[in-house]
Design a protein around this motif. Structure first.
Motif, PDB file in Angstrom:
ATOM      1  N   SER A 165       0.809  -1.216   0.000  1.00 47.55           N
ATOM      2  CA  SER A 165       0.000   0.000   0.000  1.00 47.55           C
ATOM      3  C   SER A 165       0.843   1.267   0.000  1.00 47.55           C
ATOM      4  CB  SER A 165      -0.923   0.004   1.227  1.00 47.55           C
ATOM      5  OG  SER A 165      -0.157  -0.065   2.427  1.00 47.55           O
ATOM      6  N   SER A 166       2.126   1.148   0.404  1.00 46.87           N
ATOM      7  CA  SER A 166       2.986   2.339   0.455  1.00 46.87           C
ATOM      8  C   SER A 166       3.961   2.403  -0.703  1.00 46.87           C
ATOM      9  CB  SER A 166       3.764   2.368   1.781  1.00 46.87           C
ATOM     10  OG  SER A 166       4.676   1.280   1.858  1.00 46.87           O
ATOM     11  N   LEU A 167       3.796   1.512  -1.680  1.00 47.96           N
ATOM     12  CA  LEU A 167       4.702   1.492  -2.828  1.00 47.96           C
ATOM     13  C   LEU A 167       4.520   2.782  -3.621  1.00 47.96           C
ATOM     14  CD1 LEU A 167       6.703  -0.651  -3.875  1.00 47.96           C
ATOM     15  CD2 LEU A 167       4.940  -1.325  -5.509  1.00 47.96           C
ATOM     16  N   ARG A 168       5.618   3.555  -3.806  1.00 47.82           N
ATOM     17  CA  ARG A 168       5.447   4.895  -4.363  1.00 47.82           C
ATOM     18  C   ARG A 168       6.722   5.401  -5.026  1.00 47.82           C
ATOM     19  NH1 ARG A 168       6.659   4.874   0.874  1.00 47.82           N
ATOM     20  NH2 ARG A 168       7.971   6.510   1.784  1.00 47.82           N
ATOM     21  N   LYS A 169       6.524   6.387  -5.910  1.00 50.57           N
ATOM     22  CA  LYS A 169       7.612   7.222  -6.412  1.00 50.57           C
ATOM     23  C   LYS A 169       7.574   8.529  -5.633  1.00 50.57           C
ATOM     24  CE  LYS A 169       9.950   6.543  -9.596  1.00 50.57           C
ATOM     25  NZ  LYS A 169       9.826   6.504 -11.049  1.00 50.57           N
ATOM     26  N   MET A 170       8.743   9.231  -5.598  1.00 45.84           N
ATOM     27  CA  MET A 170       8.827  10.455  -4.820  1.00 45.84           C
ATOM     28  C   MET A 170       9.399  11.581  -5.680  1.00 45.84           C
ATOM     29  SD  MET A 170      10.341   8.798  -1.292  1.00 45.84           S
ATOM     30  CE  MET A 170      10.010  10.265  -0.300  1.00 45.84           C
ATOM     31  N   ASN A 223       4.631  12.274  -2.754  1.00 46.46           N
ATOM     32  CA  ASN A 223       4.544  10.824  -2.878  1.00 46.46           C
ATOM     33  C   ASN A 223       3.434  10.475  -3.871  1.00 46.46           C
ATOM     34  OD1 ASN A 223       6.387   9.804  -0.613  1.00 46.46           O
ATOM     35  ND2 ASN A 223       5.061  11.274   0.453  1.00 46.46           N
ATOM     36  N   TYR A 224       3.770   9.635  -4.828  1.00 49.38           N
ATOM     37  CA  TYR A 224       2.761   9.148  -5.788  1.00 49.38           C
ATOM     38  C   TYR A 224       2.662   7.631  -5.603  1.00 49.38           C
ATOM     39  CZ  TYR A 224       0.150   8.589 -10.140  1.00 49.38           C
ATOM     40  OH  TYR A 224      -0.811   8.290 -11.068  1.00 49.38           O
ATOM     41  N   TYR A 225       1.527   7.178  -5.080  1.00 52.54           N
ATOM     42  CA  TYR A 225       1.331   5.756  -4.776  1.00 52.54           C
ATOM     43  C   TYR A 225       0.933   5.035  -6.064  1.00 52.54           C
ATOM     44  CZ  TYR A 225       1.679   7.337  -0.028  1.00 52.54           C
ATOM     45  OH  TYR A 225       2.150   7.905   1.129  1.00 52.54           O
ATOM     46  N   VAL A 226       1.808   4.116  -6.465  1.00 54.65           N
ATOM     47  CA  VAL A 226       1.691   3.575  -7.822  1.00 54.65           C
ATOM     48  C   VAL A 226       0.539   2.601  -7.995  1.00 54.65           C
ATOM     49  CG1 VAL A 226       4.132   3.931  -8.300  1.00 54.65           C
ATOM     50  CG2 VAL A 226       3.388   1.769  -7.305  1.00 54.65           C
ATOM     51  N   LEU A 227       0.089   1.932  -6.935  1.00 55.09           N
ATOM     52  CA  LEU A 227      -0.965   0.930  -7.096  1.00 55.09           C
ATOM     53  C   LEU A 227      -2.348   1.546  -7.226  1.00 55.09           C
ATOM     54  CD1 LEU A 227       0.210  -1.955  -4.727  1.00 55.09           C
ATOM     55  CD2 LEU A 227       0.614  -1.636  -7.176  1.00 55.09           C
ATOM     56  N   ASP A 228      -2.592   2.658  -6.500  1.00 51.79           N
ATOM     57  CA  ASP A 228      -3.932   3.251  -6.570  1.00 51.79           C
ATOM     58  C   ASP A 228      -3.939   4.680  -7.107  1.00 51.79           C
ATOM     59  OD1 ASP A 228      -4.079   3.830  -2.946  1.00 51.79           O
ATOM     60  OD2 ASP A 228      -2.883   4.760  -4.526  1.00 51.79           O
ATOM     61  N   GLY A 229      -2.764   5.235  -7.433  1.00 50.16           N
ATOM     62  CA  GLY A 229      -2.702   6.562  -8.037  1.00 50.16           C
ATOM     63  C   GLY A 229      -2.906   7.719  -7.085  1.00 50.16           C
ATOM     64  N   GLN A 230      -2.971   7.464  -5.780  1.00 50.13           N
ATOM     65  CA  GLN A 230      -3.146   8.540  -4.814  1.00 50.13           C
ATOM     66  C   GLN A 230      -1.859   9.355  -4.661  1.00 50.13           C
ATOM     67  OE1 GLN A 230      -6.137   9.302  -3.161  1.00 50.13           O
ATOM     68  NE2 GLN A 230      -6.931   7.820  -4.661  1.00 50.13           N
ATOM     69  N   LYS A 231      -2.024  10.623  -4.248  1.00 56.76           N
ATOM     70  CA  LYS A 231      -0.881  11.503  -4.023  1.00 56.76           C
ATOM     71  C   LYS A 231      -0.985  12.121  -2.634  1.00 56.76           C
ATOM     72  CE  LYS A 231      -0.429  12.980  -8.868  1.00 56.76           C
ATOM     73  NZ  LYS A 231      -0.445  14.155  -9.790  1.00 56.76           N
ATOM     74  N   ASP A 232       0.147  12.372  -2.016  1.00 56.26           N
ATOM     75  CA  ASP A 232       0.190  13.208  -0.815  1.00 56.26           C
ATOM     76  C   ASP A 232       1.539  13.898  -0.761  1.00 56.26           C
ATOM     77  OD1 ASP A 232       2.137  11.541   0.323  1.00 56.26           O
ATOM     78  OD2 ASP A 232       0.705  10.417   1.519  1.00 56.26           O
ATOM     79  N   SER A 233       1.733  14.709   0.230  1.00 56.30           N
ATOM     80  CA  SER A 233       2.983  15.457   0.348  1.00 56.30           C
ATOM     81  C   SER A 233       3.301  15.736   1.797  1.00 56.30           C
ATOM     82  CB  SER A 233       2.895  16.791  -0.424  1.00 56.30           C
ATOM     83  OG  SER A 233       1.892  17.618   0.134  1.00 56.30           O
TER      84      SER A 233
END
Length: 761
Positions: free
Chosen positions: A620-625, A634-644
């Protein structure tokens, strides 16, 4: 006569005297205002050195010969050498900041403005320099030598003969020069700038104008050999029209095939030129015609091979030594190399150069010379010359300007001698290649560049060396296939995959010829069971090989839509393996161990300052930064969510990069005067000041206890700081950005040597 008339006449006389005195003073001041330090010459053709800052120059040179001027009178030379030893004396405050020295072979004059009086100067020389000195009646006596001492307005001149100052015609513009030399051949002055390693000169010379623009010489120097006695580049966007000025009048007809430039190479008895042809020209055809015309019978062209290169022997109608004045011999052999044509004076010269090219022993691998070219010379010029001897490298560049002036830049290296005081030098040995990477494998040092690998014992003994058949696309990866403590090395090459043992021999099943060009590769030890998998990019595909060099069955990945762009990364999320990479279309691939995609849809990233790698301990935390305006995204690659997250301190980055360090992402923020390491949560873990503001940040070395490496290009030195900003070595040491840390030892490449320094705990 009445008493009143006498008084009136006296008053009149006094008034006239006052007027005449005022006029005389005014004329004197006007004349003085027309003087400068250049007004006081021993003779019209004398040399004059004008110094911008006496203390600064004294701190940079050790003797008069380092000023690079000939023709000093012996008394002046010995006096300068004596003064240069008094580096603790503040000459700027006591005497004067600016001064001029005019001299010929027998006499000299020293002039300064608004400085100390002659009597005070004599007292200073006696008391502070311990040289007996006195002044009286326009004579200054120093150490038994008598000199004429005259004041001319604000100027004071000490000379060995009478001086009549001349009116100054131009002001002195120092710019960044330490001193300027004026003489008959350079009436506008040659500006000199001195550093520990380099001596720069800058001057202008009236000459003919060129029709063509300057040419960037970088592509030519990239194919120059690393060993040379002389390199000369001639370039112009209208080369054929300008050849007569750049080279010689004879060159106009001979060089009509040249596109924009040629590079002359001289090494021992070897001579050659490297050039590019015009699209419509064929030098091979031109030389073939000239050869056939020179022979009474048509016997054909003599051709043979050196490796895969076809060599032609020819007879040219040109006298090459007249065409190119620096050439000593004629050119008689021709070949083609990528986009260039090569002409050499003999077969050994051609064989030597092609061998150096294939081995990668090229100019840009010679770090000290390439650094000089990159940092000190204008790459875009009409002419660049580099001359090498045992002590130094002398360089010169010419840029022809539209106003008929030629701008001449000169650089001379001083003999490098970085003093690594109070630093324990553990190892210092010469090596056979110019490495771009250093890896430490227990008691061995693995050195590599794109074409060769060498392995040494840590004390300097060569174990083995290997020239590669294909280009190495990344540094070797250390593995232990047998789990026996004896490591092997995985070599990902442009079209091959090889694994060699500790003696440099390929393992059974290797090397493998790949089906496409390789740009990335990774060796993975799944489950830490020493059952390695070799993940390899081949063209638009990514394949997996086992330890026997066989394709792994069951790998499901079907390929990319474009060539690979990033490295291949492996991370563990919730105990599951994740393999990640990106293609040139910015599409991100997230695969499991079987090569199946973990993404339901295609994902493309365009984050500012984006990480190459994917991070996350859980799925769930798999992401690009990425980073922008004080925030880590943070861009979460599995569900496309973003946060900062907001960084906890205000930063002013001039550069931002990322590093995957000990399983965690680190953001490296470079500011003008400091380096910061920011963790994934926005907290600053380390903050260090650069040793000097001009130092270049090279990168991090080590893993958990990482160190910061900074380089000083002007000093051929590096600094090492720990993550608290403390120097891990007492001072800068001789070395380069090619370095590695193992335990408490820093290994670095310096010139042609590997050096190892003890790190302070």
């Amino acid at each position: 006569m009445k008493k009143s008339n006498v008084i009136s006449r006296i008053i009149l006389v006094l008034a006239l005297l006052a007027i005449f005195g005022y006029l005389a003073l005014t004329i004197f001041n006007i004349q003085s205002s027309k003087l400068s330090l250049l007004s006081f010459k021993i003779e019209e053709n004398a040399q004059t050195v004008v110094i911008s800052d006496a203390d600064r120059l004294i701190g940079k040179i050790e003797n008069a010969s380092e000023v690079k001027i000939d023709g000093y009178p012996e008394l002046l030379k010995s006096g300068i050498d004596f003064v240069l030893k008094q580096d603790s004396v503040d000459f700027n405050s006591i005497v004067s900041r600016e001064l001029a020295i005019s001299f010929n072979e027998s006499d000299f004059a020293i002039t300064y403005e608004d400085g100390v009086s002659f009597s005070a100067l004599a007292s200073f020389i006696s008391s502070e320099l311990n040289v007996e000195s006195s002044f009286s009646a326009d004579k200054l006596v120093v150490g038994g030598h008598s000199f004429i001492a005259h004041e001319f307005g604000d100027f004071k001149c000490i000379s060995s003969q009478n001086i009549t100052p001349s009116e100054a015609t131009d002001s002195i513009e120092y710019g960044s020069a330490d001193y300027i030399v004026f003489n008959q051949s350079s009436p506008s002055g040659v500006r000199h700038m001195v550093s520990k390693d380099y001596h720069f000169t800058l001057t202008e010379d009236a000459t003919a104008s060129l029709k063509g623009k300057v040419i960037n010489s970088e592509e030519y120097f990239k194919v120059a050999p690393g060993k040379f006695d002389a390199l000369e580049f001639y370039g112009s966007s209208r080369f054929e029209e300008d050849a007569g000025i750049l080279l010689s009048p004879e060159a106009v007809d001979v060089m009509d095939w040249v596109q924009d430039g040629i590079l002359l190479v001289q090494f021992g008895e070897y001579e050659m030129i490297i050039g590019r042809e015009k699209p419509e020209a064929s030098l091979s055809f031109i030389l073939e015609e000239q050869t056939l015309d020179s022979q009474p019978d048509s016997v054909g062209i003599n051709e043979f091979n050196i490796g895969s290169y076809k060599i032609q022997s020819y007879t040219s109608s040109a006298d090459w030594s007249s065409v190119i004045p620096s050439l000593k011999t004629n050119l008689s052999y021709y070949t083609e190399l990528n986009d260039f044509v090569i002409l050499s004076n003999n077969i050994p010269a051609m064989r030597w150069y092609l061998g150096e090219f294939q081995l990668g022993n090229l100019f840009e691998q010679n770090l000290s010379d390439y650094r000089l070219y990159e940092d000190c010379l204008p790459n875009a010029s009409h002419f660049i010359q580099m001359l090498k001897n045992e002590e130094a490298v002398n360089c010169e560049s010419h840029t022809y300007q539209k106003n008929g002036m030629k701008l001449i830049t000169g650089v001379e290296t001083n003999k490098l001698d970085i003093q690594s005081e109070n630093v324990e030098l553990l190892v210092d040995f010469s090596i056979q290649i110019s490495p771009t990477d250093i890896l430490i494998d227990e008691d061995k040092i693995l050195l590599s560049n794109s074409t060769a690998i060498s392995v040494y014992k840590t004390e300097g003994e060569l174990i083995w060396s290997k020239n590669l058949e294909a280009t190495l696309i990344s540094k070797p990866q250390i593995v232990d296939f047998e789990n026996d403590g004896v490591n092997e090395y995985v070599l990902f090459q442009k079209n091959k995959l090889d694994v060699v043992n500790s003696l440099g021999k390929s393992l059974n099943g290797f090397p493998i010829t790949l089906s496409g060009n390789c740009k990335a590769g990774l060796a993975v030890n799944y489950d830490n069971m020493f059952n390695y998998r070799l993940i390899v990019n081949e063209g638009n595909a990514v394949k997996v090989y086992n330890e026997s060099g066989k394709i792994v069955e069951g790998w499901m990945f079907e390929g990319m839509n474009a060539p690979i762009k990033s490295e291949i990364y492996h991370v563990l999320t919730s105990g599951k393996d994740i393999i990640a990479f990106k293609d040139e279309n910015k599409q991100q691939y997230i695969l499991n161990r079987r090569g199946e995609s973990r993404l339901s849809d295609q994902v493309s990233f365009q984050l500012p300052n984006e990480t190459d790698f994917v991070v996350g301990g859980m799925e769930s935390s798999l992401r690009k930064m990425g980073y922008s305006n004080g925030y880590i995204y943070n861009y979460y690659v599995l569900d496309g969510q973003k946060d900062s997250v907001k960084i906890d301190k205000y930063i002013q980055p001039i550069d931002v990069s990322w590093e995957y360090n000990s399983g965690s992402p680190l953001m490296i923020v470079e500011e003008t005067e400091r380096l910061l390491i920011v963790d994934q949560h926005g907290y600053i873990k380390s903050e260090v000041l650069k040793p000097q503001q001009t130092n270049k940040f090279v990168g991090l070395v080590g893993t958990k206890d990482y160190g910061f490496v900074f380089s000083d290009n002007s000093q051929n030195s590096i600094y090492l700081l720990n993550n608290f900003g403390k120097m891990m070595l007492p001072n800068a040491v001789q070395g380069s950005s090619v370095c590695s840390i193992s335990g408490d030892v820093l290994y670095t490449y310096s010139g042609i040597n590997i050096k190892a320094y003890k790190i302070i705990n």
